[in-house]
Design an enzyme around this catalytic site. Structure first.
Site, mmCIF file in Angstrom:
data_model
loop_
_atom_site.group_PDB
_atom_site.id
_atom_site.type_symbol
_atom_site.label_atom_id
_atom_site.label_comp_id
_atom_site.label_asym_id
_atom_site.label_seq_id
_atom_site.Cartn_x
_atom_site.Cartn_y
_atom_site.Cartn_z
ATOM 1 C CB SER A 22 -44.630 60.502 -15.532
ATOM 2 O OG SER A 22 -45.101 61.421 -14.559
ATOM 3 N N PRO A 23 -41.190 61.627 -14.626
ATOM 4 C CG PRO A 23 -41.598 62.831 -13.022
ATOM 5 C CD PRO A 23 -42.231 62.758 -14.818
ATOM 6 C CB CYS A 25 -38.140 57.265 -7.559
ATOM 7 S SG CYS A 25 -38.389 58.508 -7.207
ATOM 8 C CB ALA A 57 -37.987 62.541 -7.682
ATOM 9 C CD GLN A 99 -40.199 65.085 -10.663
ATOM 10 O OE1 GLN A 99 -39.516 64.247 -10.078
ATOM 11 N NE2 GLN A 99 -40.772 65.361 -10.783
ATOM 12 C CE1 TYR A 184 -40.822 62.429 -1.417
ATOM 13 C CE2 TYR A 184 -41.711 63.206 -3.735
ATOM 14 C CZ TYR A 184 -40.835 62.460 -2.920
ATOM 15 O OH TYR A 184 -41.514 60.729 -3.186
HETATM 16 C C1 LIG Z 1 -42.443 53.298 -9.835
HETATM 17 C C2 LIG Z 1 -42.959 55.074 -9.652
HETATM 18 C C3 LIG Z 1 -41.536 55.864 -9.119
HETATM 19 C C4 LIG Z 1 -42.244 57.250 -9.606
HETATM 20 N N1 LIG Z 1 -41.074 58.294 -9.643
HETATM 21 C C5 LIG Z 1 -41.212 59.589 -9.281
HETATM 22 C C6 LIG Z 1 -40.664 61.138 -9.193
HETATM 23 O O1 LIG Z 1 -39.298 60.293 -8.826
HETATM 24 N N2 LIG Z 1 -41.439 61.989 -9.304
HETATM 25 C C7 LIG Z 1 -42.596 61.899 -9.516
HETATM 26 O O2 LIG Z 1 -42.827 63.353 -9.606
HETATM 27 N N3 LIG Z 1 -42.964 61.768 -9.562
HETATM 28 C C8 LIG Z 1 -42.812 60.449 -9.609
HETATM 29 N N4 LIG Z 1 -43.681 58.936 -9.631
HETATM 30 C C9 LIG Z 1 -44.964 59.303 -9.819
HETATM 31 C C10 LIG Z 1 -45.017 59.015 -10.790
HETATM 32 O O3 LIG Z 1 -45.170 60.412 -11.935
HETATM 33 C C11 LIG Z 1 -46.919 59.698 -12.125
HETATM 34 O O4 LIG Z 1 -47.187 61.106 -11.482
HETATM 35 C C12 LIG Z 1 -48.001 58.387 -11.207
HETATM 36 O O5 LIG Z 1 -47.029 57.443 -11.348
HETATM 37 C C13 LIG Z 1 -49.222 58.537 -12.114
HETATM 38 O O6 LIG Z 1 -48.763 58.692 -13.291
HETATM 39 P P1 LIG Z 1 -49.059 56.733 -13.980
HETATM 40 O O7 LIG Z 1 -51.127 56.915 -13.573
HETATM 41 O O8 LIG Z 1 -49.382 56.876 -15.538
HETATM 42 O O9 LIG Z 1 -48.489 56.314 -12.938
HETATM 43 C C14 LIG Z 1 -43.489 57.879 -9.655
HETATM 44 C C15 LIG Z 1 -44.359 57.214 -9.978
HETATM 45 C C16 LIG Z 1 -43.995 55.650 -10.133
HETATM 46 C C17 LIG Z 1 -45.300 54.564 -10.315
#
Ligand SMILES: Cc1cc2nc3c(=O)[nH]c(=O)nc-3n(C[C@H](O)[C@H](O)[C@H](O)COP(=O)(O)O)c2cc1C
Length: 358
Positions: A22-23, A25, A57, A99, A184
């Site tokens: 998953s994306p 940042c 992102a 993304q 966003y």
């Molecule tokens: C460090 C970090 C950075 C993230 N950056 C983005 C991002 O750039 N774009 C986005 O859509 N979601 C972002 N998320 C959300 C994740 O893509 C994901 O949807 C969310 O963490 C839930 O998944 P998980 O339970 O496996 O962590 C980020 C999450 C984390 C932990």
């Protein structure tokens, strides 16, 4: 063969399995440039066996960064450092995804590890800038007040998305996700909680979805025909009076009609202070609903930790792909460990494979 390790083909692109990074940042760029950090961070997860690796992102204009340290793709200079990464990902059998994002009213903040309490805004004299948004409503007290976009500026941002998509293609990405979630810019047009406009971009459902639909059209218009286009939605705001799952289903149908291939089903984060029902797989039902009711492939994301949990999501038809974020930070080799747990044998790069699969 498990569902998790079966291939998925969308348009001309085949994922070796249904596991995506998953994306995330990193807030670790200067002037939006990708660096060795991004190569190793994303590259490690290709070696770890993910079928799809989606870069964080990536801002389509400098003003659209969450922090001054965000990754970007608003000039030609951004292309080659990203191309170095996509070459590596492809060589080791992961589909390189990106993304594309605009932070809207959530721009001009400090990296999360520097934020103290509510004081997240970065002032001009500290390198910040004025955010732009559908309406001049700050995200929360202490956030910078955004300036309401004019109709002309909305068009310019849509052009910036299209230019960024062209650059992403030149950088070698084969999967593009348009970020329309998490409060966003695009999400803040969708949600009545952030969009108080009186013109054709605000008010009715038709008007609130206009920015997202038009931007998806603009991206699809330049993004190569053989590559999938995904859209990440916050499928519900989880707030009375906010954006709803029913609206997401209808938007997903429209986006499908515009050549969008997959909806990445996240939720929330358009307003602060919401209590989310977070638990393992908490957003999976959103994905299942969109997939069934809009008849479009989906990705499920959110607290997917266990191989058997991931397998079950796919086996039950709740999603076509599972995306993992936090767990992939903990374990870049999650796909290989999942293969082991599920009794699958996956091919590794030669320097590892001859040792582990003699
Ligand atoms: C460090 C970090 C950075 C993230 N950056 C983005 C991002 O750039 N774009 C986005 O859509 N979601 C972002 N998320 C959300 C994740 O893509 C994901 O949807 C969310 O963490 C839930 O998944 P998980 O339970 O496996 O962590 C980020 C999450 C984390 C932990």
């Amino acid at each position: 063969m498990t569902h998790l390790f079966s291939q998925l083909t969308l348009r001309g692109v085949t994922l070796r399995n249904r596991i995506g990074v998953s994306p995330m940042c990193q807030y670790w760029s200067r002037e939006g440039m990708a660096s060795d950090w991004h190569l190793v961070h994303l590259g490690a997860r290709a070696l770890g066996g993910a079928g799809l690796v989606i870069a964080e992102a990536t801002a389509v204009e400098a003003r659209g960064r969450i922090t001054a340290q965000d990754l970007g793709i608003w000039t030609e200079e951004h292309v080659e450092p990203l191309a170095r990464i996509t070459r590596f990902l492809r060589e080791y059998a992961a589909v390189p995804g990106i993304q594309l994002a605009h932070a809207g009213r959530k721009a001009s903040t400090a990296p999360p590890w520097q934020r103290q309490g509510q004081d997240v805004a970065v002032a001009d004299e500290e390198g910040g800038w004025e955010p732009v948004a559908p309406s001049a409503l700050p995200f929360r007290p202490g956030s910078r007040k955004p300036r309401e976009l004019s109709l002309g500026e909305i068009k310019q941002i849509q052009v910036a998305f299209a230019r960024a998509a062209e650059r992403a293609g030149r950088a070698g990405f084969e999967w593009l996700e348009f970020h329309a979630a998490h409060g966003y810019l695009a999400h803040s047009f969708l949600s009545p909680l952030a969009n108080h406009r009186q013109d054709e971009y605000g008010g009715s459902f038709e008007n609130r979805i206009r920015f997202t639909v038009e931007t998806a059209q603009a991206i699809r218009g330049v993004w190569p025909e053989q590559y999938p286009l995904a859209v990440r939605l916050s499928c519900t705001d989880w707030v009375e009076g906010g954006w709803t799952l029913e609206e997401s289903v209808e938007l997903a149908r429209r986006l499908k009609g515009e050549g969008v291939d997959l909806i990445d089903c996240s939720s929330g984060f358009v307003v602060p202070g919401v209590k989310y029902p977070q638990a393992p797989g908490w957003q999976v039902p959103l994905s299942a609903t969109i997939r069934q009711q809009a008849d479009i492939p989906t990705a499920a994301v959110g607290m997917i930790f266990e191989p058997r949990q991931a397998e079950q999501i796919l086996a039950q038809g709740q999603a076509d792909v599972v995306l993992l974020a936090t767990e992939m930070l903990r374990d870049p080799f999650w796909p290989l460990h999942a293969a082991q747990a599920l009794g699958e044998v996956v091919t590794l790069p030669k320097p590892y494979d001859y040792v582990l699969h003699p």
